[in-house]
Design a protein around this motif. Structure first.
Motif, PDB file in Angstrom:
ATOM      1  N   UNK A  97      -7.339  -2.503 -10.765  1.00  0.00           N
ATOM      2  CA  UNK A  97      -8.478  -3.236 -11.321  1.00  0.00           C
ATOM      3  C   UNK A  97      -8.048  -4.637 -11.769  1.00  0.00           C
ATOM      4  N   UNK A  98      -6.807  -4.741 -12.246  1.00  0.00           N
ATOM      5  CA  UNK A  98      -6.302  -6.058 -12.669  1.00  0.00           C
ATOM      6  C   UNK A  98      -6.325  -7.037 -11.492  1.00  0.00           C
ATOM      7  N   UNK A  99      -5.991  -6.553 -10.307  1.00  0.00           N
ATOM      8  CA  UNK A  99      -6.013  -7.459  -9.145  1.00  0.00           C
ATOM      9  C   UNK A  99      -7.423  -7.982  -8.885  1.00  0.00           C
ATOM     10  N   UNK A 100      -8.377  -7.055  -8.948  1.00  0.00           N
ATOM     11  CA  UNK A 100      -9.767  -7.470  -8.717  1.00  0.00           C
ATOM     12  C   UNK A 100     -10.188  -8.474  -9.794  1.00  0.00           C
ATOM     13  N   UNK A 101      -9.783  -8.218 -11.034  1.00  0.00           N
ATOM     14  CA  UNK A 101     -10.129  -9.150 -12.118  1.00  0.00           C
ATOM     15  C   UNK A 101      -9.429 -10.499 -11.960  1.00  0.00           C
ATOM     16  N   UNK A 102      -8.257 -10.498 -11.331  1.00  0.00           N
ATOM     17  CA  UNK A 102      -7.602 -11.781 -11.066  1.00  0.00           C
ATOM     18  C   UNK A 102      -8.459 -12.643 -10.152  1.00  0.00           C
ATOM     19  N   UNK A 103      -9.305 -11.980  -9.382  1.00  0.00           N
ATOM     20  CA  UNK A 103     -10.175 -12.713  -8.460  1.00  0.00           C
ATOM     21  C   UNK A 103     -11.544 -12.998  -9.084  1.00  0.00           C
ATOM     22  N   UNK A 104     -11.776 -12.479 -10.280  1.00  0.00           N
ATOM     23  CA  UNK A 104     -13.031 -12.736 -10.998  1.00  0.00           C
ATOM     24  C   UNK A 104     -12.798 -13.820 -12.062  1.00  0.00           C
ATOM     25  N   UNK A 329     -13.841   3.952  -8.049  1.00  0.00           N
ATOM     26  CA  UNK A 329     -14.621   4.195  -6.820  1.00  0.00           C
ATOM     27  C   UNK A 329     -15.899   3.349  -6.847  1.00  0.00           C
ATOM     28  N   UNK A 330     -16.523   3.299  -8.008  1.00  0.00           N
ATOM     29  CA  UNK A 330     -17.726   2.480  -8.151  1.00  0.00           C
ATOM     30  C   UNK A 330     -17.418   1.000  -7.896  1.00  0.00           C
ATOM     31  N   UNK A 331     -16.304   0.542  -8.483  1.00  0.00           N
ATOM     32  CA  UNK A 331     -15.926  -0.863  -8.331  1.00  0.00           C
ATOM     33  C   UNK A 331     -15.654  -1.190  -6.858  1.00  0.00           C
ATOM     34  N   UNK A 332     -14.902  -0.328  -6.191  1.00  0.00           N
ATOM     35  CA  UNK A 332     -14.595  -0.576  -4.774  1.00  0.00           C
ATOM     36  C   UNK A 332     -15.879  -0.676  -3.958  1.00  0.00           C
ATOM     37  N   UNK A 333     -16.785   0.203  -4.266  1.00  0.00           N
ATOM     38  CA  UNK A 333     -18.053   0.201  -3.533  1.00  0.00           C
ATOM     39  C   UNK A 333     -18.828  -1.099  -3.782  1.00  0.00           C
ATOM     40  N   UNK A 335     -17.747  -3.967  -4.763  1.00  0.00           N
ATOM     41  CA  UNK A 335     -17.071  -5.148  -4.232  1.00  0.00           C
ATOM     42  C   UNK A 335     -17.211  -5.214  -2.708  1.00  0.00           C
ATOM     43  N   UNK A 336     -17.395  -4.043  -2.088  1.00  0.00           N
ATOM     44  CA  UNK A 336     -17.547  -4.033  -0.632  1.00  0.00           C
ATOM     45  C   UNK A 336     -16.306  -3.568   0.109  1.00  0.00           C
ATOM     46  N   UNK A 344     -20.443   5.916   2.982  1.00  0.00           N
ATOM     47  CA  UNK A 344     -20.637   4.635   3.696  1.00  0.00           C
ATOM     48  C   UNK A 344     -21.440   3.675   2.852  1.00  0.00           C
ATOM     49  N   UNK A 345     -21.135   2.418   3.034  1.00  0.00           N
ATOM     50  CA  UNK A 345     -21.915   1.410   2.352  1.00  0.00           C
ATOM     51  C   UNK A 345     -23.098   1.004   3.203  1.00  0.00           C
TER      52      UNK A 345
END
Ligand code: TRP
Length: 345
Positions: A97-104, A329-333, A335-336, A344-345
Motif C-alpha cells: 500500500x505504501x507503494x501505491x501511496x507513493x504515487x498518490x 483487494x479493494x484497493x487493487x480493484x 486502482x485498476x 473481473x473488472x
C-alpha cells in the motif's frame, strides 16, 4: 466486482520503532494510553521495523530490539489476545500500500515534512529515499486496516495530517470512499515527558546521557538515583500549575508525578507546595519504582523467553494480514490492477 470493505467506526492503529531503549516517555506518552484504548476500541499495535531501517540498523540488533519493543508493549499492559500485536515487516500489505501511496502523495507534500528535515539534517543528499517517504509508509500502516483513530505524540501530528491528505486524494482520484480520514488521539499533559537533564528537551532514546531518561529496564536503584540527580531549580515547589511557568525541570518532575499517580498537577502541588525538591524527589522515586517495577520485571521475564514473543508476533501478523487482505483487494480493484483472484473488472 470486488466488494468494498466497510469503514469501521472505532479502530485504533499505532506503532513504535524498535530502536534504542524503551523509556518512561514511551510509557507515559504512548503505551499506557494504548492500554486504556483497548477497553473501547479494536486496536492494532505494531513494532515498525520497516520504518526503523530508514536509517541504518545492525541486523542482529534490529531483531533483538523488535522483540524488546514487543515485550515493552505487553509488559505495559497491551493484551495480545484482545488487541493485534505484530511487527510490520511480517505483513506485506504495508509495503504494497505504501507503494501505491507513493504515487498518490505529491513531492511538495513530503517536502514540507519537518521530521525529514530534522532527521536528514545537513546531509540531505545522503539520506535514504526510505527516510523521505517514511510518512507514506505510515499512512499505509494506518489505512491498510481503515483505522479511524491514531494515538500519537505531538511530533507525529504532521504525519497524520499527511495521512488524511493521502486518504482524501485517493478517494477523490478514484471516485470511491475507500479510506476514512483518521482522527489523531492526542493525550493531555503528562504525555510529554522531558529529559531529566534538560527540561526543554524531550526524553529520548537517542540522548547520549543515560541519566537523562528512565529506561523501562532500569532497576529500582537506577530509577531512584536518576530521579534524585535530576536537574531542578533552587526554589521550593509552587502551590499551583501557573507557578511552574518558566521552570521547565520543575514542571517536568511534577508532570511525571501527576501522570504516574493519575492525579492533576494542581492536586499534586496541593500536597507539596512550599516543600523542597529533596523531599519531593524522594516521593517521586518511590512512586516511580512502585509503578514501573512490575513492568520492568515483566519485560525481563518476557525477554528470557524469546520464543514466546515470536509466537505472539506471528499470531498477530496472521490476524493483521487477514484484516488487511480485503482492503488491499479493494484497493487493487479500484486502482485498476488486474487481479483475477478477485473477479473481473
Ligand atoms: N512514526 C511513528 C513514531 O515515530 C511510528 C509509527 C509508524 C506510527 N507508523 C505509525 C504511529 C502509524 C502511529 C501510526 O512515533
Amino acid at each position: 466486482m470486488s466488494p468494498s470493505v466497510p469503514i469501521p467506526t472505532r479502530r485504533v492503529f499505532s506503532g513504535a520503532q524498535p530502536t534504542g531503549a524503551m523509556h518512561l516517555g514511551n510509557y507515559l506518552g504512548a503505551f499506557r494510553n494504548w492500554v486504556r484504548l483497548q477497553q473501547s476500541y479494536e486496536c492494532l499495535y505494531c513494532v515498525v521495523d520497516l520504518h526503523a531501517i530508514t536509517v541504518w540498523q545492525d541486523p542482529k540488533t534490529l531483531a533483538d530490539q523488535t522483540r524488546r519493543a514487543a515485550a515493552a508493549f505487553i509488559a505495559a499492559g497491551v493484551d495480545p489476545k484482545r488487541s493485534i500485536l505484530f511487527n510490520q515487516s511480517q505483513v506485506a500489505a504495508h509495503s504494497e500500500l505504501a507503494w501505491i501511496f507513493n504515487c498518490v502523495a505529491r513531492v511538495g507534500w513530503l517536502n514540507r515534512m519537518t521530521q525529514f528535515k530534522d532527521k536528514a539534517g545537513k546531509n540531505r543528499e545522503r539520506a535514504s529515499v526510505g527516510l523521505y517517504v517514511y510518512p507514506t509508509l505510515m499512512a499505509a500502516d494506518i489505512l491498510a486496516y481503515k483505522a479511524t483513530h491514531v494515538p500519537v505524540g505531538e511530533d507525529q501530528k504532521q504525519h497524520l495530517e499527511l495521512t488524511r491528505d493521502i486518504a482524501a486524494r485517493f478517494n477523490q482520484d478514484f471516485g470511491a470512499e475507500v479510506f476514512p480520514l483518521v482522527e489523531p488521539v492526542i493525550f493531555g499533559p503528562g504525555a510529554r515527558v522531558m529529559s531529566l537533564r534538560d527540561g526543554t528537551k524531550k526524553m529520548s532514546k537517542s540522548d547520549p546521557s543515560d541519566a537523562s531518561r528512565i529506561n523501562l529496564t532500569d532497576d529500582a536503584d537506577a530509577i531512584a538515583r536518576k530521579i534524585r540527580r535530576a536537574k531542578t531549580d533552587p526554589e521550593p515547589l509552587p502551590d499551583s500549575a501557573t507557578g511552574l511557568e518558566g521552570r521547565p525541570e520543575a514542571a517536568n518532575l511534577v508532570g511525571i508525578f501527576a501522570a504516574l499517580a493519575d492525579r492533576t498537577v494542581d492536586d499534586v502541588l496541593g500536597e507539596f507546595a512550599g516543600k523542597g525538591f529533596a523531599e519531593f524527589k524522594n516521593a517521586l522515586a518511590e512512586l516511580a519504582v512502585a509503578t514501573l517495577g512490575p513492568i520492568t520485571e515483566e519485560m525481563l521475564r518476557l525477554e528470557r523467553d524469546p520464543a514466546v514473543i515470536d509466537r505472539i508476533l506471528a499470531d498477530g501478523a496472521e490476524r493483521a494480514a487477514a484484516m488487511a487482505a480485503p482492503v488491499l483487494a479493494e484497493v487493487r480493484h479500484v486502482v485498476g490492477f488486474l487481479d483475477p483472484r478477485h473477479g473481473r473488472r
